[in-house]
Design a protein around this motif. Sequence first.
Motif, PDB file in Angstrom:
ATOM      1  N   TRP A  51       0.835  -1.202   0.000  1.00  0.00           N
ATOM      2  CA  TRP A  51       0.000   0.000   0.000  1.00  0.00           C
ATOM      3  C   TRP A  51       0.869   1.253   0.000  1.00  0.00           C
ATOM      4  N   GLU A  52       1.947   1.225   0.774  1.00  0.00           N
ATOM      5  CA  GLU A  52       2.858   2.378   0.842  1.00  0.00           C
ATOM      6  C   GLU A  52       3.560   2.598  -0.500  1.00  0.00           C
ATOM      7  N   ARG A  97       1.040   4.017  -2.925  1.00  0.00           N
ATOM      8  CA  ARG A  97       0.786   5.433  -2.627  1.00  0.00           C
ATOM      9  C   ARG A  97       1.916   6.303  -3.180  1.00  0.00           C
ATOM     10  N   ALA A 141       1.544   6.566  -7.008  1.00  0.00           N
ATOM     11  CA  ALA A 141       0.313   7.181  -7.527  1.00  0.00           C
ATOM     12  C   ALA A 141       0.671   8.520  -8.163  1.00  0.00           C
ATOM     13  N   GLY A 180       1.779  10.957  -5.784  1.00  0.00           N
ATOM     14  CA  GLY A 180       2.741  10.442  -4.809  1.00  0.00           C
ATOM     15  C   GLY A 180       4.134  10.991  -5.027  1.00  0.00           C
ATOM     16  N   THR A 184       4.456   6.817 -12.769  1.00  0.00           N
ATOM     17  CA  THR A 184       3.168   6.444 -12.197  1.00  0.00           C
ATOM     18  C   THR A 184       2.904   4.970 -12.478  1.00  0.00           C
ATOM     19  N   ARG A 197      -2.051   0.678  -8.522  1.00  0.00           N
ATOM     20  CA  ARG A 197      -1.963  -0.228  -7.375  1.00  0.00           C
ATOM     21  C   ARG A 197      -1.966  -1.702  -7.800  1.00  0.00           C
TER      22      ARG A 197
END
Length: 85
Positions: free
Chosen positions: A25-26, A29, A32, A35, A42, A45
Amino acid sequence: MSRADLSPGEWAVLALVGEGPTHGWEVARALAADGEAGRVWTFTRPLVYRALDTLLAAGLIEEGGSEESLRGPRRTIVRSTAEGR
């Protein structure tokens, strides 16, 4: 799979994991559009999690425990192996 077979996105995920133990998840992020790394590269997920699976299978990263999540399931911590570094 050798390192030469990695896609640019897999290299980006490996680089972020190489900064220190983290979880999917980190990494997602960070990659993104808004991010920290997403301003340069980019990656969605689902592709981050696919890259993590590829890197695990290649022995470039390894699982190193898990941590609680305020939302959703426990998060699996990953870190670079010696080969991944």
